[in-house]
Design a protein around this motif. Structure first.
Motif, PDB file in Angstrom:
ATOM      1  N   LEU A 124       0.859  -1.176   0.000  1.00  0.00           N
ATOM      2  CA  LEU A 124       0.000   0.000   0.000  1.00  0.00           C
ATOM      3  C   LEU A 124       0.902   1.236   0.000  1.00  0.00           C
ATOM      4  O   LEU A 124       1.722   1.410   0.904  1.00  0.00           O
ATOM      5  N   LEU A 125       0.762   2.060  -1.028  1.00  0.00           N
ATOM      6  CA  LEU A 125       1.612   3.247  -1.175  1.00  0.00           C
ATOM      7  C   LEU A 125       0.860   4.466  -0.647  1.00  0.00           C
ATOM      8  O   LEU A 125      -0.273   4.710  -1.037  1.00  0.00           O
ATOM      9  N   ILE A 126       1.503   5.210   0.244  1.00  0.00           N
ATOM     10  CA  ILE A 126       0.841   6.378   0.838  1.00  0.00           C
ATOM     11  C   ILE A 126       1.329   7.643   0.127  1.00  0.00           C
ATOM     12  O   ILE A 126       2.445   8.114   0.362  1.00  0.00           O
ATOM     13  N   ALA A 127       0.475   8.172  -0.749  1.00  0.00           N
ATOM     14  CA  ALA A 127       0.846   9.374  -1.502  1.00  0.00           C
ATOM     15  C   ALA A 127       0.652  10.610  -0.631  1.00  0.00           C
ATOM     16  O   ALA A 127      -0.001  10.551   0.414  1.00  0.00           O
ATOM     17  N   GLU A 128       1.243  11.711  -1.060  1.00  0.00           N
ATOM     18  CA  GLU A 128       1.185  12.939  -0.261  1.00  0.00           C
ATOM     19  C   GLU A 128       0.631  14.108  -1.053  1.00  0.00           C
ATOM     20  O   GLU A 128       0.902  14.269  -2.238  1.00  0.00           O
ATOM     21  N   TYR A 129      -0.063  14.945  -0.330  1.00  0.00           N
ATOM     22  CA  TYR A 129      -0.741  16.093  -0.890  1.00  0.00           C
ATOM     23  C   TYR A 129      -0.688  17.176   0.174  1.00  0.00           C
ATOM     24  O   TYR A 129      -0.840  16.888   1.367  1.00  0.00           O
ATOM     25  N   PHE A 149       9.449   2.297  -6.492  1.00  0.00           N
ATOM     26  CA  PHE A 149       9.850   1.315  -5.491  1.00  0.00           C
ATOM     27  C   PHE A 149       9.029   0.030  -5.640  1.00  0.00           C
ATOM     28  O   PHE A 149       9.576  -1.076  -5.655  1.00  0.00           O
ATOM     29  N   ALA A 150       7.692   0.179  -5.761  1.00  0.00           N
ATOM     30  CA  ALA A 150       6.815  -0.991  -5.890  1.00  0.00           C
ATOM     31  C   ALA A 150       7.213  -1.810  -7.110  1.00  0.00           C
ATOM     32  O   ALA A 150       7.244  -3.043  -7.084  1.00  0.00           O
ATOM     33  N   GLU A 151       7.545  -1.098  -8.183  1.00  0.00           N
ATOM     34  CA  GLU A 151       7.943  -1.789  -9.403  1.00  0.00           C
ATOM     35  C   GLU A 151       9.261  -2.533  -9.193  1.00  0.00           C
ATOM     36  O   GLU A 151       9.409  -3.679  -9.589  1.00  0.00           O
ATOM     37  N   LYS A 152      10.199  -1.862  -8.531  1.00  0.00           N
ATOM     38  CA  LYS A 152      11.504  -2.476  -8.310  1.00  0.00           C
ATOM     39  C   LYS A 152      11.422  -3.777  -7.504  1.00  0.00           C
ATOM     40  O   LYS A 152      12.100  -4.749  -7.803  1.00  0.00           O
ATOM     41  N   GLU A 176      -7.041  -2.748   6.598  1.00  0.00           N
ATOM     42  CA  GLU A 176      -8.015  -3.776   6.975  1.00  0.00           C
ATOM     43  C   GLU A 176      -8.601  -4.447   5.721  1.00  0.00           C
ATOM     44  O   GLU A 176      -8.715  -5.663   5.629  1.00  0.00           O
ATOM     45  N   LYS A 177      -8.896  -3.610   4.728  1.00  0.00           N
ATOM     46  CA  LYS A 177      -9.555  -4.105   3.532  1.00  0.00           C
ATOM     47  C   LYS A 177      -8.590  -4.813   2.579  1.00  0.00           C
ATOM     48  O   LYS A 177      -8.892  -5.871   2.037  1.00  0.00           O
ATOM     49  N   GLU A 178      -7.420  -4.210   2.398  1.00  0.00           N
ATOM     50  CA  GLU A 178      -6.480  -4.713   1.389  1.00  0.00           C
ATOM     51  C   GLU A 178      -5.492  -5.744   1.944  1.00  0.00           C
ATOM     52  O   GLU A 178      -4.873  -6.474   1.188  1.00  0.00           O
ATOM     53  N   GLN A 179      -5.280  -5.739   3.238  1.00  0.00           N
ATOM     54  CA  GLN A 179      -4.319  -6.649   3.878  1.00  0.00           C
ATOM     55  C   GLN A 179      -2.938  -6.641   3.202  1.00  0.00           C
ATOM     56  O   GLN A 179      -2.440  -7.690   2.789  1.00  0.00           O
ATOM     57  N   PRO A 180      -2.324  -5.448   3.059  1.00  0.00           N
ATOM     58  CA  PRO A 180      -0.997  -5.410   2.436  1.00  0.00           C
ATOM     59  C   PRO A 180       0.072  -5.959   3.384  1.00  0.00           C
ATOM     60  O   PRO A 180      -0.075  -5.833   4.605  1.00  0.00           O
ATOM     61  N   GLU A 181       1.118  -6.544   2.815  1.00  0.00           N
ATOM     62  CA  GLU A 181       2.255  -6.971   3.649  1.00  0.00           C
ATOM     63  C   GLU A 181       3.150  -5.775   3.958  1.00  0.00           C
ATOM     64  O   GLU A 181       3.901  -5.769   4.922  1.00  0.00           O
ATOM     65  N   LEU A 182       3.068  -4.776   3.078  1.00  0.00           N
ATOM     66  CA  LEU A 182       3.975  -3.640   3.192  1.00  0.00           C
ATOM     67  C   LEU A 182       3.191  -2.335   3.014  1.00  0.00           C
ATOM     68  O   LEU A 182       2.387  -2.227   2.092  1.00  0.00           O
ATOM     69  N   VAL A 183       3.421  -1.374   3.913  1.00  0.00           N
ATOM     70  CA  VAL A 183       2.871  -0.032   3.731  1.00  0.00           C
ATOM     71  C   VAL A 183       4.063   0.899   3.527  1.00  0.00           C
ATOM     72  O   VAL A 183       5.021   0.860   4.304  1.00  0.00           O
ATOM     73  N   VAL A 184       4.020   1.695   2.455  1.00  0.00           N
ATOM     74  CA  VAL A 184       5.206   2.463   2.064  1.00  0.00           C
ATOM     75  C   VAL A 184       4.923   3.966   2.040  1.00  0.00           C
ATOM     76  O   VAL A 184       3.983   4.415   1.377  1.00  0.00           O
ATOM     77  N   PHE A 185       5.759   4.710   2.736  1.00  0.00           N
ATOM     78  CA  PHE A 185       5.679   6.171   2.793  1.00  0.00           C
ATOM     79  C   PHE A 185       6.964   6.765   2.219  1.00  0.00           C
ATOM     80  O   PHE A 185       7.994   6.094   2.169  1.00  0.00           O
ATOM     81  N   SER A 186       6.923   8.050   1.886  1.00  0.00           N
ATOM     82  CA  SER A 186       8.170   8.780   1.647  1.00  0.00           C
ATOM     83  C   SER A 186       8.749   9.135   3.020  1.00  0.00           C
ATOM     84  O   SER A 186       7.997   9.367   3.964  1.00  0.00           O
ATOM     85  N   HIS A 187      10.089   9.196   3.121  1.00  0.00           N
ATOM     86  CA  HIS A 187      10.689   9.643   4.378  1.00  0.00           C
ATOM     87  C   HIS A 187      10.680  11.174   4.363  1.00  0.00           C
ATOM     88  O   HIS A 187      11.653  11.826   4.019  1.00  0.00           O
TER      89      HIS A 187
END
Lengths: 257, 305
Positions: B4-9, B24-27, B75-86
């Protein structure tokens, strides 16, 4: 008001680092130790808040081997009232959740109104401990604080965002604040204050007694990054170096044309 | 692997790190979905599922409100990884999400080797490979560590989310960066002062070299924090991003935040007594010398050309 400031002792970042024999951390021998730079701002802000409040008690907390007491003495000389040393020879192996959990168990029944810490350490650099502490104790937490104010029970701060933009936020006590560089000007301990600090309470107790969580990660290997794309290294006499550099700048850039 | 990728706005605009999350997800070959508190009129170029919470309804960044929204998606997607920008958003929010998920959180990931995240230690002088021992993990990615070869394209399939919690923190507005002064983004030559200049009097020497090279002088963060140079000359993540023809770094160690602001420079000269300083990684030429001797000598020679 009860204030807690959490600090870490780190090596001077200019040190020549070596990897330890297990390849899991840097070797702790032959290093000069000092207070994590971000934490100096946290201590200063905590002391300023204590001075503003008058009737306040300020504890400095540090986890680590006995040598961290030297760094704690600096915080006491800067104006903290008492020191809580949570003795742990293995603290360098602890992941942020373990560190936050130890601090949380220490702080749980002590009713601190405000907790300050640096936004990250200079060595591990995770930037997680303050936030996790807030989550564990259900306190609000604001990170990357670059301006701090406290008035009538309300904490008003500015967070530093990217590109020089700041976000103005407010919250109420109890709260955890993680401090960014430049928040204030950390004071130098004066000689009389260094002398006074020697008489202040500095109690050690085992950190292991407070550790209530299992680690979720560890370091598989630590190593020096491969040098990539390192350019030309020039060494020698100043006069030769300036000539060489000017020659390169003429060839490779349009700047001296 | 599901990520799950957490985009920013922020303040009506998508932020730049979002493309890096996709790269990153692609890599790592992950199947991804994305989360954004933002606006339908500014959607990321992403061909996948986007969970969107309305920025006007949710307000600007509020930790617990955003955390609760992300946890709904988890809860809905059950991702193994949640990814943010640092970033100031990611490093604030990621530990909160990880704590609720009972997941390990790994900060400032620069690479992935043998499925292990790699992170910097001691101002990037060292690195470590991290072994995560939980089934789920949360990463924050160092800015610039994962970049896409091409600008991503696509339109997301949007599923809207509503907020159902209020935060303990009240947002009261933004304060814009100080305007005026120097716009280093247009300078062709920049000479920068780092902590290694030693004392405020030595800024003059850096400024003199900049003048001799017909450029401007800048500084790294510690020098600005010490108030030796005004903030509007700061180069780096929290200052200006520059791309001159020539960048001369005087006593700059090369913290990642500084490198992020100057790595688009065409030619980089570093002057440093420490051969191993990270600035050497991006320097075309590293002059190992005491800058108090070298810089004035260079200035004199440049002037006499």
């Amino acid at each position: 008001m009860k204030i807690l400031v959490c600090i870490k002792q780190v090596p001077d970042m200019e040190s020549k680092f070596k990897v330890n024999s297990e390849n899991t951390w840097y070797d702790s021998g032959d290093l000069a130790w000092r207070m994590n730079e971000y934490d100096e701002y946290a201590v200063e802000q905590a002391v300023q808040l204590k001075e503003q409040q008058g009737d306040a008690d300020l504890t400095v907390l540090c986890i680590g081997p006995d040598r961290v007491k030297e760094t704690m003495k600096k915080a006491l000389a800067m104006g903290c009232d008492r020191g809580a040393h949570l003795q742990d020879d293995e603290s360098h192996k602890r992941e942020p959740l373990e560190i936050a959990s130890i601090i949380a168990e220490y702080a749980r029944d002590k009713e601190f109104d405000v907790v300050f810490t640096g936004m990250q350490s200079q060595d591990r650099g995770s930037g997680q401990v303050g936030v996790l502490l807030g989550e564990i104790l259900d306190m609000s937490c604001v990170t990357t604080v670059i301006e701090f104010g406290f008035e009538a029970g309300e904490i008003k701060v500015k967070r530093e965002l990217e590109g020089g933009v700041k976000a103005k936020v407010k919250t109420t006590t109890p709260a955890v604040l993680t401090c960014q560089l430049g928040l204030n000007t950390p004071r130098y301990p004066t000689l009389p204050n260094i002398m006074k600090a020697k008489k202040k309470e500095l109690l050690s107790s085992p950190a292991a007694d407070l550790l209530k969580v299992d680690s979720r990660q560890n370091t598989q290997t630590m190593y020096f990054p491969e040098k990539k794309g390192v350019g030309l290294v020039l060494e020698g006499e100043i006069a030769d170096l300036t000539d060489e550099l000017i020659k390169i700048l003429k060839e490779k850039t349009g700047v001296l044309a | 692997m599901k990520a799950l990728l957490i985009a920013e706005y922020r303040d009506g605009k998508l932020l730049g790190g979002n493309n890096e999350l996709m790269a990153f997800a692609e890599k790592i070959g992950a199947e991804s979905t994305m989360f954004l508190v933002g606006n339908e009129s500014a959607l990321p170029a992403y061909s996948g599922k986007l969970y969107l919470a309305d920025g006007n309804e949710c307000g600007e960044y509020n930790p617990s409100v955003h955390k609760d929204l992300i946890l709904k998606v988890v809860e809905k997607e059950q991702p193994e990884l949640v990814v943010f920008s640092h970033s100031s958003y990611g490093w604030d929010l990621a530990p909160r999400v990880a704590y609720a998920m009972q997941a390990a959180q790994v900060s400032e990931v620069v690479d992935v080797v043998d499925s292990m995240p790699v992170v910097p230690v001691c101002n990037a002088k060292l690195r470590r490979n991290v072994k995560v021992t939980t089934a789920k993990a949360v990463y924050t990615l160092q800015a610039g560590a994962f970049s896409a070869a091409e600008e991503p394209t696509g339109t997301p399939e949007v599923e809207k989310l509503n907020k159902d919690s209020e935060g303990k923190i009240v947002f009261e507005g933004y304060e814009e960066a100080e305007k005026g002064g120097v716009d280093l983004s247009k300078s062709e030559v920049i000479v920068s002062a780092g902590r290694g200049v030693g004392k405020p009097e030595n800024i003059e020497m850096v400024a003199a070299l900049a003048e001799a090279l017909k450029g401007d002088y800048g500084a790294s963060r510690p020098v600005v924090d010490a108030e030796w140079v005004e903030h509007n000359r700061q180069v780096g993540t929290t200052g200006q991003t520059v791309s001159p023809k020539l960048y001369v770094a005087c006593g700059v160690s090369g913290a990642i935040q500084h490198l992020a602001g100057m790595k688009k420079s065409e030619f980089v000269v570093a002057i440093n007594t420490d051969k191993d300083a990270p600035i050497g990684e991006v320097a075309d030429v590293l002059v190992v010398a005491d800058l108090k001797q070298f810089v004035p000598a260079l200035t004199e020679k440049v002037k006499s050309l």
